[in-house]
Scaffold this motif. Structure first.
Motif, short mmCIF file in Angstrom:
data_model
loop_
_atom_site.label_atom_id
_atom_site.label_comp_id
_atom_site.label_asym_id
_atom_site.label_seq_id
_atom_site.Cartn_x
_atom_site.Cartn_y
_atom_site.Cartn_z
N GLY A 107 21.76 -9.86 -7.46
CA GLY A 107 20.78 -9.90 -7.04
C GLY A 107 19.56 -9.00 -6.29
N THR A 108 20.17 -7.75 -5.93
CA THR A 108 19.52 -6.53 -5.47
C THR A 108 18.90 -5.50 -6.51
OG1 THR A 108 21.85 -4.87 -6.10
CG2 THR A 108 21.82 -7.11 -3.58
N LEU A 109 19.02 -6.03 -7.38
CA LEU A 109 18.18 -5.01 -8.63
C LEU A 109 16.92 -5.08 -8.81
CD1 LEU A 109 21.11 -4.35 -10.96
CD2 LEU A 109 20.20 -2.51 -9.61
N ALA A 110 16.32 -6.69 -8.68
CA ALA A 110 15.47 -6.77 -9.22
C ALA A 110 14.49 -7.52 -7.77
CB ALA A 110 15.63 -8.82 -9.47
N PRO A 111 13.25 -7.17 -6.98
CA PRO A 111 13.08 -7.29 -5.97
C PRO A 111 13.23 -8.89 -5.53
CG PRO A 111 11.07 -6.28 -7.42
CD PRO A 111 12.48 -6.63 -8.34
N ALA A 112 13.01 -9.23 -4.95
CA ALA A 112 13.53 -11.05 -4.25
C ALA A 112 12.47 -10.90 -1.81
CB ALA A 112 15.08 -10.58 -3.43
N ALA A 116 9.75 -9.18 -3.54
CA ALA A 116 8.82 -10.06 -4.76
C ALA A 116 7.61 -10.68 -5.06
CB ALA A 116 10.00 -10.69 -4.90
N LEU A 117 7.62 -11.55 -3.25
CA LEU A 117 6.15 -11.82 -3.49
C LEU A 117 4.71 -10.44 -2.97
CD1 LEU A 117 4.27 -14.18 -2.00
CD2 LEU A 117 4.50 -13.09 0.51
N ALA A 118 5.43 -9.17 -2.86
CA ALA A 118 4.29 -8.45 -2.54
C ALA A 118 3.63 -7.34 -4.20
CB ALA A 118 4.87 -7.13 -1.55
N GLN A 119 5.25 -7.29 -5.14
CA GLN A 119 5.12 -7.47 -6.22
C GLN A 119 3.90 -8.30 -6.99
OE1 GLN A 119 8.15 -7.12 -9.59
NE2 GLN A 119 7.86 -4.66 -8.89
N ALA A 225 6.46 -14.08 5.15
CA ALA A 225 6.37 -15.22 6.14
C ALA A 225 6.80 -15.99 6.94
CB ALA A 225 8.13 -15.74 5.02
N GLN A 226 5.84 -17.22 7.14
CA GLN A 226 5.75 -18.27 8.10
C GLN A 226 6.06 -19.40 7.17
OE1 GLN A 226 2.31 -16.41 10.02
NE2 GLN A 226 2.13 -18.38 9.36
N ASP A 227 7.37 -20.24 8.14
CA ASP A 227 8.03 -21.47 8.33
C ASP A 227 8.16 -21.98 6.37
OD1 ASP A 227 7.98 -22.08 10.35
OD2 ASP A 227 5.70 -22.34 10.71
N GLY A 228 9.27 -20.31 5.86
CA GLY A 228 9.33 -20.84 4.05
C GLY A 228 8.10 -20.78 3.31
N LEU A 229 6.53 -19.95 3.85
CA LEU A 229 5.78 -19.68 3.13
C LEU A 229 5.61 -18.19 2.67
CD1 LEU A 229 3.74 -21.61 0.74
CD2 LEU A 229 2.49 -22.06 2.98
N GLY A 230 5.18 -17.88 2.40
CA GLY A 230 5.41 -16.25 2.39
C GLY A 230 3.57 -16.06 1.64
N TYR A 231 3.02 -14.61 2.08
CA TYR A 231 1.78 -14.25 2.58
C TYR A 231 1.89 -12.84 2.38
CZ TYR A 231 0.20 -18.80 4.39
OH TYR A 231 0.63 -19.91 5.63
N SER A 232 1.01 -12.68 1.06
CA SER A 232 0.99 -11.26 0.94
C SER A 232 -0.68 -11.14 0.84
CB SER A 232 1.28 -10.98 -0.18
OG SER A 232 1.44 -9.45 -0.29
N LEU A 233 -1.62 -10.08 1.76
CA LEU A 233 -2.45 -9.77 1.29
C LEU A 233 -2.46 -8.31 0.89
CD1 LEU A 233 -6.06 -9.96 2.46
CD2 LEU A 233 -4.70 -8.17 4.23
N VAL A 234 -3.63 -7.77 -0.31
CA VAL A 234 -4.27 -7.01 -0.87
C VAL A 234 -4.78 -6.34 -1.32
CG1 VAL A 234 -2.92 -5.59 -3.61
CG2 VAL A 234 -1.82 -7.14 -2.68
#
Length: 257
Positions: A107-112, A116-119, A225-234
């Motif tokens: 579980g640590t070898l792949a992004p989490a 992972a959300l950022a990728q 993440a907020q309340d279990g919902l992830g956000y990523s701005l790019v």
């Protein structure tokens, strides 16, 4: 002489530069008479260039020694040693321990999490932000429909952040696939035409995760993440521009949920 019909294989082979001269001329003639097909080919070529650019740092990494072809051939040429029963048993025990250790680390070898959300957000930015033909599926005028679409597919209420106070306008959005299920992708731009994307999807872990900066090629982003919902701005912009924008999104979504 009747020409062979142009197939999807021919279209993809043209994009990949795998057609012979004669067949290439036939496919190009077909595209000249079919603007929609020509537009799709142009988008596929742009996508290929964007993906090659995005993954160029990985492609230039040296091949690990254990995967080097010459190393593999040399290893196979070496004479095999006789192995005693106790050596075989010891090897089996070590292999089992190694397997257990590897499983513990899998579980640590792949992004989490937000990494992972950022990728995922960065990869989608590389694909859709440069698209000048159809960067979004639903336009900003359909923001209410976007919110309903995302909410239904993400199985929770999702809002569309209003960033006009930050001098950014909503262009629209689309649903995209990620290794962790469907995600909503929103695209914005500023008065200079600089584009930004916001990716949102449910996280495996409930609750919040602090905002962190990430970089992928020439793009910078912030994920949280907020309340279990992830956000990523790019966006391909200075962090001094992106960070306040990310904070605006976080405040806006906090009031909408």
């Amino acid at each position: 002489m009747t020409l062979r019909p142009i197939s999807e294989d021919d279209i993809q082979a043209l994009v990949d530069e795998r057609l012979d001269t004669a067949r290439r001329s036939e496919v190009e003639a077909y595209l000249a008479a079919n603007p929609d097909a020509r537009t799709r080919v142009d988008r596929l070529r742009t996508l290929g260039r964007d993906l090659r650019t995005a993954f160029a740092p990985i492609a230039t990494e040296p091949v690990p020694a254990q995967l080097n072809l010459a190393h593999i051939v040399e290893a196979r040429r070496r004479p095999r040693l006789q192995v005693s029963a106790w050596q075989a048993a010891a090897a089996a025990i070590l292999l089992a321990l190694g397997g257990l250790g590897g499983w513990g680390l899998h579980g640590t070898l792949a992004p989490a999490g937000v990494d992972a959300l950022a990728q995922e957000a960065s990869a989608n930015f590389a694909v859709y932000a440069p698209d000048r033909t159809r960067p979004v599926e639903l336009a900003a005028s359909d923001s209410a429909e976007l919110a309903r679409w995302f909410s239904a597919r993400l199985d929770r209420k999702v809002g569309v952040p209003d960033l006009r106070s930050a001098d950014c306008r909503l262009m629209g959005g689309r649903l995209v696939a990620t290794p962790h299920g469907p995600a909503g992708l929103l695209m914005y731009d500023d008065h200079r035409g600089t584009r930004f994307v916001v990716l949102m999807r449910p996280m495996a872990e409930p609750g919040d995760a602090p905002m962190r900066e990430h970089r992928f090629g020439s793009a910078t982003g912030y994920a949280w993440a907020q309340d279990g919902l992830g956000y990523s701005l790019v966006g391909a912009a200075d962090p001094a521009v992106l960070h306040p924008l990310a904070n605006t999104i976080r405040r806006t979504t906090a009031t909408n949920t």
